[in-house]
Design a protein around this motif. Structure first.
Motif, PDB file in Angstrom:
ATOM      1  N   ARG A 154       0.938  -1.362   0.105  1.00 34.94           N
ATOM      2  CA  ARG A 154      -0.097   0.090   0.041  1.00 34.94           C
ATOM      3  C   ARG A 154       0.877   1.336   0.052  1.00 34.94           C
ATOM      4  NH1 ARG A 154      -5.782  -1.277   2.132  1.00 34.94           N
ATOM      5  NH2 ARG A 154      -5.855  -3.533   2.239  1.00 34.94           N
ATOM      6  N   LYS A 155       1.979   1.246   0.983  1.00 36.59           N
ATOM      7  CA  LYS A 155       2.970   2.400   0.756  1.00 36.59           C
ATOM      8  C   LYS A 155       3.487   2.679  -0.344  1.00 36.59           C
ATOM      9  CE  LYS A 155       4.027   2.373   5.848  1.00 36.59           C
ATOM     10  NZ  LYS A 155       4.960   2.504   6.674  1.00 36.59           N
ATOM     11  N   LYS A 156       3.964   1.525  -1.239  1.00 34.32           N
ATOM     12  CA  LYS A 156       4.586   1.689  -2.580  1.00 34.32           C
ATOM     13  C   LYS A 156       3.554   2.307  -3.469  1.00 34.32           C
ATOM     14  CE  LYS A 156       8.129  -1.725  -2.043  1.00 34.32           C
ATOM     15  NZ  LYS A 156       8.791  -3.173  -2.675  1.00 34.32           N
ATOM     16  N   LEU A 157       2.230   1.917  -3.247  1.00 37.34           N
ATOM     17  CA  LEU A 157       1.306   2.367  -4.332  1.00 37.34           C
ATOM     18  C   LEU A 157       1.103   3.957  -4.198  1.00 37.34           C
ATOM     19  CD1 LEU A 157      -1.121  -0.806  -4.393  1.00 37.34           C
ATOM     20  CD2 LEU A 157      -0.053   0.261  -6.499  1.00 37.34           C
ATOM     21  N   ALA A 158       0.919   4.099  -2.803  1.00 30.92           N
ATOM     22  CA  ALA A 158       0.940   5.583  -2.500  1.00 30.92           C
ATOM     23  C   ALA A 158       1.936   6.409  -2.998  1.00 30.92           C
ATOM     24  CB  ALA A 158       0.583   5.827  -1.227  1.00 30.92           C
ATOM     25  N   LEU A 159       3.233   6.057  -2.729  1.00 30.00           N
ATOM     26  CA  LEU A 159       4.549   6.681  -3.108  1.00 30.00           C
ATOM     27  C   LEU A 159       4.522   6.736  -4.849  1.00 30.00           C
ATOM     28  CD1 LEU A 159       7.108   7.651  -2.277  1.00 30.00           C
ATOM     29  CD2 LEU A 159       8.095   5.613  -2.699  1.00 30.00           C
ATOM     30  N   TRP A 160       4.177   5.892  -5.446  1.00 28.83           N
ATOM     31  CA  TRP A 160       4.074   6.030  -6.878  1.00 28.83           C
ATOM     32  C   TRP A 160       2.896   6.974  -7.630  1.00 28.83           C
ATOM     33  CZ3 TRP A 160       8.116   4.792 -10.330  1.00 28.83           C
ATOM     34  CH2 TRP A 160       9.235   4.200  -9.883  1.00 28.83           C
ATOM     35  N   LEU A 161       1.922   6.647  -6.916  1.00 31.03           N
ATOM     36  CA  LEU A 161       0.499   7.166  -7.495  1.00 31.03           C
ATOM     37  C   LEU A 161       0.092   8.364  -6.941  1.00 31.03           C
ATOM     38  CD1 LEU A 161      -1.265   3.624  -8.082  1.00 31.03           C
ATOM     39  CD2 LEU A 161      -0.087   5.217  -9.928  1.00 31.03           C
ATOM     40  N   ASN A 162       0.408   9.139  -5.686  1.00 30.20           N
ATOM     41  CA  ASN A 162       0.093  10.187  -5.046  1.00 30.20           C
ATOM     42  C   ASN A 162       0.326  11.444  -6.123  1.00 30.20           C
ATOM     43  OD1 ASN A 162      -1.551   9.571  -3.102  1.00 30.20           O
ATOM     44  ND2 ASN A 162       0.203   9.304  -1.566  1.00 30.20           N
ATOM     45  N   PRO A 163       1.805  11.367  -6.589  1.00 32.91           N
ATOM     46  CA  PRO A 163       2.250  12.547  -7.260  1.00 32.91           C
ATOM     47  C   PRO A 163       1.606  12.802  -8.615  1.00 32.91           C
ATOM     48  CG  PRO A 163       4.258  11.399  -6.534  1.00 32.91           C
ATOM     49  CD  PRO A 163       3.079  10.456  -6.202  1.00 32.91           C
ATOM     50  N   PRO A 164       1.310  14.116  -8.915  1.00 34.64           N
ATOM     51  CA  PRO A 164       0.880  14.383 -10.200  1.00 34.64           C
ATOM     52  C   PRO A 164       1.801  13.911 -11.439  1.00 34.64           C
ATOM     53  CG  PRO A 164       1.371  16.262  -9.072  1.00 34.64           C
ATOM     54  CD  PRO A 164       1.339  15.255  -8.070  1.00 34.64           C
ATOM     55  N   ARG A 165       1.139  13.419 -12.476  1.00 31.60           N
ATOM     56  CA  ARG A 165       2.094  13.280 -13.457  1.00 31.60           C
ATOM     57  C   ARG A 165       1.673  13.952 -14.827  1.00 31.60           C
ATOM     58  NH1 ARG A 165       4.540   8.221 -14.455  1.00 31.60           N
ATOM     59  NH2 ARG A 165       3.274   7.833 -16.238  1.00 31.60           N
ATOM     60  N   VAL A 166       2.541  14.907 -15.452  1.00 37.53           N
ATOM     61  CA  VAL A 166       2.235  15.682 -16.326  1.00 37.53           C
ATOM     62  C   VAL A 166       1.827  14.578 -17.745  1.00 37.53           C
ATOM     63  CG1 VAL A 166       2.860  17.512 -18.030  1.00 37.53           C
ATOM     64  CG2 VAL A 166       3.316  17.449 -15.548  1.00 37.53           C
TER      65      VAL A 166
END
Length: 298
Positions: A28-40
């Motif tokens: 869950r932490k890895k998913l949050a780390l990779w998917l929380n930031p916005p991606r242009v």
């Protein structure tokens, strides 16, 4: 960013039977780390939440959280059809193969732990109470015989008009609510309402979270949420509210009825649901009739 599909270990098996609630903390932490930031020009947690079936207003509410992806996972994983296989397919659908590669090792550990628990033999019972020695001894599945009026065989399941979600500090008010709605305030045709109150109706010794989830989803038409400062710090109330909300996205089914017992700021999750106010003195004369009407609807 990786562009290739994940390795055969992740892609080669069907994980559609493994509930998503078995996702571990590290995954869950890895998913949050990779998917929380916005991606242009790319996809992040918002696209995944959309794939999961959350509506616009829910996604807007998730944006208020410190870790939107972690919160989305928590709510989604409580749904009945949420599986690890489904999560993998959704990540492929939004083309986040890089994320699949990042979580592959921790996801494999989660699946291994799930399979170990699933294949573990039941603990050996004391011979004196073994069903083999006592063939007439009643046996009860986890979600049968969970309330006082339940049939342990599962033939008859006790049903309620509403489940009451409350903190122990607010028990006196809930007892008053039960007294008024079950004994004094009649519903349509003079029928008395029936509420589910943990301290009164649940059989001791049952697994609390699965049992309350069963009651909220399948035994109670609605859920009354008693709002107070203590409510905001209760993990049990937080779980029950999010679970009920996940069953009624956008509050379309009018499943939750928040009651303002003590003055607080309404939690973000409930801000688009009409609150019944018990705090203001000028509104108390209408309070019980309004609540009874809300709970009496088909």
């Amino acid at each position: 960013m990786a562009t290739n599909a994940p390795s055969q270990d992740t892609e080669g098996e069907n994980y559609d039977t493994i509930p998503a609630r078995h996702l571990g903390v590290q995954t869950r932490k890895k998913l949050a780390l990779w998917l929380n930031p916005p991606r242009v020009g790319g996809t992040n947690w918002e696209e995944l939440a959309d794939e999961m079936g959350f509506e616009y207003i829910e996604i807007e509410n998730f944006k208020m959280k410190d870790s939107p992806m972690y919160e989305v996972l928590h709510v989604w994983s409580l749904k009945e059809n949420a599986t690890i296989g489904h999560l993998i397919e959704m990540l492929k659908s939004i083309e986040r193969f890089d994320v699949l590669e990042e979580i592959q090792s921790s996801l494999a550990k989660d699946i291994s732990k799930y399979r170990e628990r699933s294949s573990s033999p039941m603990p050996v019972q004391v011979p004196d109470v073994s069903p083999s020695n006592y063939p007439n001894l009643p046996t009860t599945s986890e979600l049968h015989g969970i309330t006082l009026q339940d049939d342990p065989e599962g033939v008859h399941k006790e049903l309620f008009d509403a489940y009451v979600c409350y903190c122990k500090q607010d028990r006196d008010f809930v007892l008053k609510m039960v007294e008024r709605l079950e004994r004094e305030q009649a519903g349509p045709g003079g029928r008395r309402l029936k509420l589910c109150m943990d301290d009164r109706d649940l059989i001791p010794g049952t697994a609390y979270l699965p049992v309350t989830a069963e009651l909220i989803e399948n035994r109670c038409k609605r859920m009354v949420v008693v709002l107070s400062p203590e409510f905001l710090t209760s993990p049990e109330c937080d779980f029950q509210t999010k679970y009920a909300m996940s069953l009624s996205p956008g509050a379309k089914k009018q499943r939750l009825i928040p009651v303002m017992y003590k003055q607080i700021e309404v939690p973000q999750l409930l801000r688009f649901v009409t609150v019944i106010d018990y705090v203001k003195e000028e509104l108390k004369s209408w309070f019980w009739v309004r609540l009874a009407k809300a709970l009496s609807r088909p």
